[in-house]
Design an enzyme around this catalytic site. Structure first.
Site, PDB file in Angstrom:
ATOM      1  N   GLY A 218     -16.950  98.481   8.520  1.00 54.19           N
ATOM      2  CA  GLY A 218     -16.339  99.742   8.144  1.00 54.19           C
ATOM      3  C   GLY A 218     -17.095 100.367   6.993  1.00 54.19           C
ATOM      4  N   GLY A 220     -17.787 102.300   3.220  1.00 55.19           N
ATOM      5  CA  GLY A 220     -17.373 102.363   1.827  1.00 55.19           C
ATOM      6  C   GLY A 220     -17.455 101.074   1.037  1.00 55.19           C
ATOM      7  N   LEU A 247     -18.566  95.294   6.407  1.00 56.63           N
ATOM      8  CA  LEU A 247     -17.533  95.363   5.366  1.00 56.63           C
ATOM      9  C   LEU A 247     -16.659  94.103   5.425  1.00 56.63           C
ATOM     10  CD1 LEU A 247     -16.100  97.134   3.163  1.00 56.63           C
ATOM     11  CD2 LEU A 247     -14.664  98.020   4.999  1.00 56.63           C
ATOM     12  N   TYR A 291     -23.830  98.007  -0.034  1.00 57.10           N
ATOM     13  CA  TYR A 291     -23.301  96.961  -0.932  1.00 57.10           C
ATOM     14  C   TYR A 291     -23.857  95.627  -0.485  1.00 57.10           C
ATOM     15  CZ  TYR A 291     -20.122 100.588  -2.357  1.00 57.10           C
ATOM     16  OH  TYR A 291     -19.616 101.756  -2.844  1.00 57.10           O
ATOM     17  N   ASP A 333     -23.453  92.934  17.011  1.00 56.59           N
ATOM     18  CA  ASP A 333     -23.174  93.515  18.327  1.00 56.59           C
ATOM     19  C   ASP A 333     -24.328  94.414  18.785  1.00 56.59           C
ATOM     20  OD1 ASP A 333     -22.235  95.058  16.047  1.00 56.59           O
ATOM     21  OD2 ASP A 333     -21.699  96.575  17.513  1.00 56.59           O
TER      22      ASP A 333
END
Lengths: 361, 822
Positions: A218, A220, A247, A291, A333
């Site tokens: 995901g 952020g 994430l 990140y 994937d």
């Protein structure tokens, strides 16, 4: 032919030609070095809030195909390219990229010196940017005043649980901005999937009696994700096979006491070598990350490193010392990208089937 | 352990064998020596640059199995490299393994099966089937009913071929079931064994190549993919080729990438392997049609396009290193060879055909393209769009042939256009452009030609662009647009009926200047340490002046008929000597297979067309002290001089004179000229078969008697005098003095053991010392490395390739040669 402008928060202005929707857009500008798979990339929910720039010069030559969607609508805020291809819409190429972006109100800009901009971004890191009609003071004021939401997961995750039925093992996917590739892979194993919202509670998960849990990828900052998600990981990793992706990998690390920090320069592409620590095998996979799990913070956790990006020594995979739980930073994937690491799903499903055979929790 | 490594050379240049093998060989030698191994190389190509090295053992023998076996025994060879000598070396390497069995030296990186699969399609199919990889469906039939069985399994169309055919080989394409019986019977009757082979036809499928590498730890990396514009049915070398792959969706691209890895693993290759696919555009199904375990034009193109140091990396792999242990300084300080190159530009390879050269000299030929290679050379164009890369590639191919003028295209009837769309000829791209101009739609053309519609949109864009330029003279925005898509100043000038200089000045006055971008394998992600550039017209320029005292060397460009490889050799020598003299050297060329692009040469490189506008743009950035240009580029030389540039001409005579006319041999006398005095080097003779150089014919008396011609220019160089043995019918005089043909320069180097062009350069630079002066003064007593040798023109199969069935003037047309000691 309409001239529009790509403006960056540091004052940089690029003039280009408009395509897609004529809207004004804001987002974080990131570059992606993949040479194929533009449709999969712009529909990957991790790019929510972002304007994607492709370094490969021609984009759009393969058209838009239903099998290349990673979500129902594109997640990007804008698309920056050197050249947009014209195509004939026939056979599988049902729509041109241009028309597709128009339909979904996403603006694009072409004829940009994407190489110059890439070299600029690799120095400055991610910047806020905007595609506008006029690069005037007003536009810059708006750009600088703009605050991007940090609630991407809340906005993207499914509000209600839904089933993606199969005849095999019972797998729960917790949706933090799920990309379709994950469901596609689980379908290949005929898993009986239930997708839960990111805010699912421990009881909601437990009630489904899962044989395995996937913590999805995901968009952020993982540090902004609510505590409930971490609780699910901590609670179930002890007894149910658990697989974190993107994430989900970052959350798996945090849940187990590691730290995740923002990178100085984001990495989006599919050409970095990744080493599997145990076998010493080298694989390539699609990566999209801003990140990274802090290497030094792993020491005091029950986790060990399974994968490393050789170019920058970043952690690309973790596994729990005691529990059947593991995670990868990259996209196993594929969709788009190299297929070699799709075996991670096989490994997960093997754990799932083993547990299922074992019977009760 | 120190190995004694035999490098099997590629022998004569030929169709499909330019200088790419030599480029690779030179680099392989450097790496092998760095590891402390000893190198023995067997080659008999007089134009080879590598075999002019003095630090390796060169054995100048014909590439035959007997010669190689003798060398292996005598030189105590422990290992062999077959991957830089093209198909010849692969075949010979396989033969050695078969003959010597366990006693054979190991072939570095390769095993027998892959070498056999390269040569034998049937064997390849069997191996691929074992690996469970799709391959062309193929079956033997010995009667009509078996043929029907096969077709029921394969579906039409199929190709029927007789096994062991009597006389010429035969290929019958069957698309209609009603025609099958007759075709099978025809083929059966032509077969000695009364058998036919039935292949499922893949005509019209898309051709894709992927180049992969692998190390001993089984790590694999995709170096790149190349897409042919034309479908199966036209030889890949004759098709326009594009990298990176433009039209494949990601799932198909990844499927082919995985399959290429499966193949290199399946054949257990260490090093490089090119895997060629035919992809059915209707289903995205694929078959593998070819594997190539040696450095060829596709590898050369990808090295140029990606900036990935393929040869040094692969050589380290075959010597036992791993990808992770090999550093690649091209990108950043700490990167290893483990990075899949990604590109932010487009490279187009464009074939050079020479039908026109034949025809203007009265030699009949057949222009139609098919599965046999017709092109004799390659150029490439680089840009940030397909349009720009294509414009530059066409410009680099340097069409001056009357067949391609717009008037000729206008004169084609609609029927001729259709005919040529379906049966492509060498003017393919111009017919496609013309068809669009005449109102054929993109989809019609895509259907008719099986070329992806994407390319027709690009061609349409080029047509539109030319139209816009033509209709809007002296408009800044239009010039900007034209330059953005790669049109040259010269072309704009032509469309405006203006002069090139006027357009250039106009462009300058309006600040429309080229920007140069680096070739590097990370698409800008990492800080690069690249020294190779191409031009485009964008916002950021990455190339700054190399230094205050530099020399610019212009390459010989794409090969044509005749001395392409020799010219490449000579210009490489020029570059090498400039560097040896400590001069910062900038190289400019456009043939991806040329010697000039080897990393050992030059401090900086530009991959650009060689028209005046392209060269002037580079000159404006680099401001070189001197510009070295091969003598055949007369137009460029004149234009540069008109622009006030100090041009050093590497004088050349393109052709050895025709000896076919009177079938006579001529005596040749070779000279070195230092700008003031002319020095005798030695004598030889030449005929339509080749050249003989023989030191023994030079007697003391002859040495003094032979005339030293008076030279009119003060340019140092190599010259020769031709003496006819008898007066002929035409007006050709008995004695002619002229610049030495490059063919002779290369051969003379090999025979005398002196790099003559290096000496010329030293005099051109005025850097000669007493050493050179003394050397020239004592030429009479120079002991030639080979006292007597013969160069023989290679009999390239022009009949097979270009359907020419008359004797050719070899001095003019031969594209390769071998030499041997007498």
């Amino acid at each position: 032919m309409t001239t529009r402008y790509l403006i960056l928060q540091d004052g940089t202005v690029y003039a280009g030609e408009a395509f897609g929707a004529p809207a004004t857009t804001f987002g974080e500008l990131v570059f992606n070095t993949a040479m194929t798979g533009y449709q999969e990339i712009i529909t990957n929910p991790i790019y929510y809030n972002q304007i994607i720039m492709f370094t490969t010069p021609t984009i759009g030559a393969a058209g838009i195909n239903h099998y290349a969607d990673e979500s129902i609508v594109p997640s990007v805020k804008g698309v920056v390219v050197r050249e947009i291809a014209e195509i004939s819409t026939n056979r599988l190429r049902t729509l041109s990229l241009n028309d597709y972006l128009k339909r979904h109100n996403v603006p694009g800009i072409s004829q940009i010196d994407t190489r110059a901009l890439t070299r600029h971004l690799r120095e400055t890191g991610i910047q806020k940017a905007s595609i506008v009609d006029q690069p005037d003071d007003h536009a810059f004021d708006q750009l600088r005043a703009m605050v991007l939401t940090n609630q991407q997961v809340a906005q993207l995750s499914t509000p209600k649980a839904y089933a993606n039925p199969g005849r095999g093992a019972n797998v729960v996917v917790v949706d933090f901005g799920l990309k379709s590739g994950i469901l596609r892979m689980l379908s290949d194993f005929d898993a009986n999937v239930t997708v839960l919202p990111y805010s699912a509670t421990l009881d909601e998960v437990a009630n489904l009696d899962p044989d395995g849990i996937v913590i999805s990828s995901g968009p952020g900052d993982p540090n902004q994700v609510p505590e409930t998600a971490l609780e699910i990981i901590r609670e179930f990793e002890q007894r149910i096979p658990l697989f974190g992706i993107g994430l989900g990998h970052e959350l798996f690390a945090i849940a187990n006491g590691a730290k995740v920090t923002e990178l100085a320069s984001a990495h989006h592409g599919m050409n970095h070598p990744i080493r599997e620590q145990i076998t010493n095998d080298i694989i390539f996979a699609t990566q999209g990350q801003a990140y990274s799990v802090d290497n030094t913070s792993i020491k005091d956790t029950p986790l060990f490193v399974t994968h490393i990006d050789i170019t920058d020594n970043q952690i690309q995979g973790l596994r729990h010392r005691d529990y059947p739980a593991f995670s990868v930073q990259f996209f196993p994937d594929a969709a788009p990208g190299p297929l070699e690491e799709t075996q991670a799903f096989a490994e997960f499903m093997e754990m799932v089937m083993a547990r299922r055979g074992g019977g009760v929790i | 352990m120190t190995e004694r490594v035999l490098i099997i050379g590629g022998s004569a240049n030929d169709f499909g064998r330019e200088t790419e093998g030599d480029v690779a060989t030179f680099q392989v030698v450097d790496v092998i020596k760095k590891y402390g191994h000893e190198v023995v190389i067997v080659d008999d190509n007089p134009y080879a640059f590598t075999t002019s090295r003095h630090d390796i053992q060169v054995i100048e023998k014909a590439l035959t199995i007997d010669n190689l076996m003798a060398v292996i025994a005598k030189e105590h060879i422990t290992a062999m490299v077959t991957s830089v000598g093209g198909s010849t070396a692969t075949r010979l390497g396989a033969d050695i393994l078969k003959l010597m069995g366990n006693g054979a030296p190991k072939v570095l990186g390769l095993s027998l099966p892959v070498m056999q699969a390269t040569q034998n399609t049937k064997y390849l199919h069997e191996r691929l089937q074992q690996l469970d990889i799709p391959t062309v469906q193929s079956r033997l039939a010995s009667d009509v009913s078996e043929a029907f069985d096969a077709v029921r399994d394969f579906d039409l169309p199929v190709v029927i071929r007789p096994i062991a055919p009597m006389g010429q080989t035969l290929r019958l394409q069957v698309t209609d079931i009603d025609d099958l019986e007759e075709a099978v019977e025809t083929a059966l009757n032509r077969s000695i064994t009364h058998q036919v082979n039935i292949d499922k036809s893949i005509r019209g499928h898309q051709e894709i190549s992927m180049l992969v590498i692998r190390d001993k730890r089984d790590t694999t990396v995709l170096i790149g993919g190349v897409e042919d514009m034309d479908p199966v049915g036209i030889h890949s070398a004759d098709s326009i080729a594009i990298t990176p792959i433009q039209t494949l969706p990601d799932p198909v691209y990844q499927k082919l990438r995985s399959a290429a890895f499966k193949v290199i693993r399946g054949f257990d290759v260490i090093g490089l392997l090119e895997v060629r696919f035919a992809v059915d555009p209707k289903s995205d199904d694929y078959v593998i049609t070819r594997v190539t375990p040696y450095f060829d034009r596709t590898a050369a193109l990808l090295v140029a396009a990606t900036g990935y140091p393929l040869i040094p990396v692969v050589t380290r792999l075959i010597l036992g290193e791993t990808l992770e242990s090999v550093k690649t300084p091209v990108i950043g300080a700490n990167h290893t060879a483990l990075l899949e190159p990604t590109m932010d530009h487009i490279v187009i390879r464009f074939p050079i055909f020479s039908f026109g050269d034949f025809e203007s000299n009265g030699v009949k030929t057949e222009h139609r393209l098919n599965t046999v290679q017709k092109s004799v050379g390659t150029t490439m164009g680089v840009g940030r769009s397909v349009e720009e890369a294509l414009e530059k590639a066409i410009r680099a191919a340097h069409f001056n042939n009357r067949n391609f003028s717009p008037t000729v295209m206008n004169a084609l009837t609609d029927n001729e256009i259709i005919e040529q769309l379906i049966h492509p000829r060498d003017n393919r791209i111009f017919v496609l452009l013309e068809a669009l101009r005449r109102g054929y739609t993109v989809d019609e053309l895509a259907e008719m030609t099986k070329i992806n519609a994407f390319y027709f949109y690009k061609l349409r864009q080029i047509n539109k662009l030319e139209e816009t330029v033509k209709n809007n003279p002296w408009q800044v925005d239009v010039v900007k647009l034209a330059k953005y898509y790669g049109l040259s100043d010269g072309l704009i000038a032509r469309l405006w009926h203006a002069k090139y200089e006027e357009v250039r000045r106009y462009r300058w006055d309006n600040g429309i200047l080229p920007t140069y971008k680096a070739f590097e394998p990370s698409a800008g992600e990492f800080e690069e340490a690249a020294n190779q550039y191409y031009s485009t017209f964008e916002s950021e320029n990455e190339s700054t002046r190399l230094g205050k005292y530099t020399a610019l060397v212009i390459g010989a460009g794409g090969f044509r008929l005749g001395d392409g490889a020799a010219a490449s050799y000579v210009m490489a020598m020029v570059a090498a000597e400039l560097q040896a003299q400590g001069i910062q050297t900038v190289l400019m060329n456009n043939s991806p297979t040329d010697l000039m692009f080897m990393p050992q040469l030059g401090n900086k490189k530009y991959y650009e067309p060689l028209e005046i506008s392209d060269v002037m743009n580079v000159i404006e950035i680099e401001q070189p002290m001197q510009v070295f240009v091969p003598g055949n580029r007369i137009k460029l030389i004149n234009s540069l001089r008109q622009n006030g540039i100090d041009v050093q001409v590497i004088a050349k005579e393109k052709y050895l004179p025709s000896s076919i006319v009177d079938d006579a041999s001529r005596t040749i006398v070779n000279y070195f000229y230092d700008g003031q005095t002319i020095y005798l080097i030695g004598m030889g003779s030449q005929s339509n078969d080749g050249i003989i150089l023989d030191q023994s014919v030079m007697t003391e008396a002859l040495w003094d008697k032979i005339p030293r011609p008076q030279m009119s220019s003060e340019t140092p160089g190599l010259y020769q005098m031709l003496i006819k043995h008898q007066p002929s019918h035409n007006d050709e005089p008995l004695m002619v003095v002229r610049p030495m043909p490059f063919t002779m320069v290369a051969f003379l180097d090999k025979v005398t053991g002196i790099d003559w062009m290096r000496l010329v350069i030293r005099y051109m630079l005025n850097r000669q010392t007493h050493v050179e002066q003394q050397f020239l003064a004592q030429l009479k007593s120079l002991q030639w490395r080979i006292p007597k040798a013969q160069l023989i023109y290679w009999h390239a199969d022009f009949e097979e390739h270009m359907e020419i069935d008359q004797m050719l003037d070899n001095g003019r047309y031969a594209i390769g040669a071998t030499y041997h000691l007498i």
